[in-house]
Design a protein around this motif. Sequence first.
Motif, short mmCIF file in Angstrom:
data_model
loop_
_atom_site.label_atom_id
_atom_site.label_comp_id
_atom_site.label_asym_id
_atom_site.label_seq_id
_atom_site.Cartn_x
_atom_site.Cartn_y
_atom_site.Cartn_z
N LYS A 147 -12.41 13.74 -8.73
CA LYS A 147 -11.71 15.03 -8.72
C LYS A 147 -12.07 15.89 -7.50
O LYS A 147 -12.14 17.11 -7.57
N ILE A 148 -12.26 15.19 -6.38
CA ILE A 148 -12.39 15.88 -5.10
C ILE A 148 -11.00 16.06 -4.50
O ILE A 148 -10.67 17.11 -3.95
N PHE A 149 -10.18 14.99 -4.64
CA PHE A 149 -8.80 15.02 -4.16
C PHE A 149 -7.83 14.83 -5.32
O PHE A 149 -8.18 14.25 -6.35
N LYS A 150 -6.60 15.26 -5.09
CA LYS A 150 -5.49 14.92 -5.97
C LYS A 150 -4.44 14.25 -5.10
O LYS A 150 -4.09 14.76 -4.02
N SER A 151 -3.96 13.10 -5.51
CA SER A 151 -2.90 12.42 -4.76
C SER A 151 -1.58 12.60 -5.49
O SER A 151 -1.51 12.47 -6.72
N LEU A 152 -0.55 12.91 -4.74
CA LEU A 152 0.79 13.13 -5.29
C LEU A 152 1.75 12.10 -4.71
O LEU A 152 1.76 11.84 -3.50
N LYS A 153 2.56 11.53 -5.56
CA LYS A 153 3.59 10.62 -5.10
C LYS A 153 4.73 11.42 -4.49
O LYS A 153 4.98 12.57 -4.87
N ILE A 154 5.42 10.82 -3.54
CA ILE A 154 6.63 11.43 -2.99
C ILE A 154 7.76 11.01 -3.91
O ILE A 154 8.20 9.87 -3.90
N GLN A 155 8.23 11.96 -4.74
CA GLN A 155 9.06 11.59 -5.89
C GLN A 155 10.44 11.07 -5.53
O GLN A 155 10.95 10.17 -6.19
N ASP A 156 11.06 11.60 -4.48
CA ASP A 156 12.42 11.18 -4.19
C ASP A 156 12.49 10.00 -3.22
O ASP A 156 13.55 9.43 -3.00
N ALA A 157 11.36 9.63 -2.64
CA ALA A 157 11.39 8.53 -1.67
C ALA A 157 9.97 7.98 -1.45
O ALA A 157 9.34 8.27 -0.44
N PRO A 158 9.42 7.21 -2.40
CA PRO A 158 8.08 6.66 -2.22
C PRO A 158 7.97 5.87 -0.92
O PRO A 158 8.93 5.22 -0.49
N ASP A 209 0.85 -1.18 0.00
CA ASP A 209 0.00 0.00 0.00
C ASP A 209 0.89 1.24 0.00
O ASP A 209 1.74 1.40 0.89
N GLU A 210 0.72 2.11 -0.99
CA GLU A 210 1.54 3.32 -1.05
C GLU A 210 0.88 4.45 -0.26
O GLU A 210 -0.31 4.71 -0.38
N LEU A 211 1.67 5.10 0.59
CA LEU A 211 1.22 6.30 1.26
C LEU A 211 1.51 7.49 0.34
O LEU A 211 2.63 7.64 -0.15
N VAL A 212 0.50 8.32 0.10
CA VAL A 212 0.63 9.43 -0.84
C VAL A 212 0.22 10.73 -0.15
O VAL A 212 -0.48 10.74 0.86
N VAL A 213 0.67 11.83 -0.73
CA VAL A 213 0.26 13.15 -0.27
C VAL A 213 -1.08 13.48 -0.92
O VAL A 213 -1.22 13.40 -2.14
N VAL A 214 -2.08 13.78 -0.11
CA VAL A 214 -3.43 14.04 -0.62
C VAL A 214 -3.82 15.48 -0.30
O VAL A 214 -3.64 15.95 0.82
N LEU A 215 -4.37 16.16 -1.32
CA LEU A 215 -4.78 17.55 -1.16
C LEU A 215 -6.05 17.80 -1.96
O LEU A 215 -6.40 17.02 -2.85
N PRO A 216 -6.79 18.87 -1.64
CA PRO A 216 -8.02 19.14 -2.40
C PRO A 216 -7.71 19.51 -3.83
O PRO A 216 -6.63 20.03 -4.14
N TYR A 217 -8.67 19.25 -4.72
CA TYR A 217 -8.43 19.45 -6.15
C TYR A 217 -8.23 20.91 -6.51
O TYR A 217 -7.71 21.23 -7.57
N PHE A 218 -8.62 21.82 -5.63
CA PHE A 218 -8.42 23.25 -5.90
C PHE A 218 -7.11 23.78 -5.34
O PHE A 218 -6.82 24.96 -5.42
N HIS A 219 -6.29 22.90 -4.77
CA HIS A 219 -4.99 23.31 -4.21
C HIS A 219 -4.03 23.69 -5.34
O HIS A 219 -4.07 23.07 -6.43
N PRO A 220 -3.14 24.66 -5.12
CA PRO A 220 -2.19 25.05 -6.16
C PRO A 220 -1.32 23.90 -6.66
O PRO A 220 -0.86 23.93 -7.81
N TRP A 221 -1.09 22.89 -5.82
CA TRP A 221 -0.25 21.76 -6.24
C TRP A 221 -1.04 20.72 -7.04
O TRP A 221 -0.47 19.73 -7.49
N ALA A 222 -2.33 20.88 -7.21
CA ALA A 222 -3.16 19.85 -7.83
C ALA A 222 -2.82 19.59 -9.28
O ALA A 222 -3.21 18.56 -9.84
#
Length: 317
Positions: free
Chosen positions: A255-266, A163-176
């Motif tokens: 498209k309520i959330f956007k999940s981002l992988k931790i790129q340098d260390a999943p 199970d991958e732990l990911v960074v989760v943020l709202p879809y309206f976040h600047p990082w989305a």
Amino acid sequence: MEQHFLVFKEVAETKNITLSAKKLHMSQSSISLQIQNLENQYGARFFDRTNKGVTLTKEGEIFYTHVRSVLDILMNAKEQISALSKGRRGLIYLGATLTIGEYILPNILAYLYRNHPDVDFKVKIANTDSISQDVLEKKIHIGLIEGPVPRHKDLNVEKFWEDELVVVLPYFHPWASRESITLAELPHERLVTREDGSGTRKVMEMALKERGLEPEQLNISMELGSTQAIKEVVAAGLGITIISSLTVRRECDQKIFKSLKIQDAPVYRPLSILTNAQPNAQSAQSKDERLLIDLLHDHRLLSNILSKDYNELDSIE
């Protein structure tokens, strides 16, 4: 004879004839007589008796091991006979930790119900320690847990998913608009986490620390007692979080959330199957229990099951 074995087992575990008599709703003299009959039959003293209670002798410890095995076999036989008398319905005693119980198990059970409608389930949702203890005591036959696994000689542990732990943020976040994030960026955002001591938080903090980011560097603005509560807060724009990718799949599709992988260390954590390692427990596994375990080890099938909504499960081959 089974009654004698049950009495012996109770006395061996409580180390007290008075307490055993109360639990079994029997007289103390009847308990003592049945123990004496067993000792006479096997030609050995099974208990040392003192004013404080009773303790097993070496002969008693050997006998206790075999009595447990015999009673387990008889219990399994009763369950199988009972299943036959109730129209050949199978029954699986299953335990799961919270994330698995809420976000993985429902799809698995829905798939099995559609394809094997003659199997029933009794499911307990609890923490890892509770599930492990129940597997050891054979109160449940299969345990599904996330994260670190307790070590015990009588526990079989088999990983069935990462199970991958990911960074989760709202879809309206600047990082989305992004697909990944670096560890160095995490301290710049307010972080919503599970409470201190939860399994998910332990895995997150251990993983980040191994990758050079101390937990104290994080800007933790809120601690909550459930994954669902965290999701509600993040959806409201009150922070970001690091949680299981499985728990936000539907919200990301919507498209309520956007999940981002931790790129340098999943960050991954194992999901594991726990079963009792004692030989008689392994041999007593029913065909329905083996069916479930085989399904969990079929990565392609399991991936399909977890990626579908309930109404799409009929299409899985």
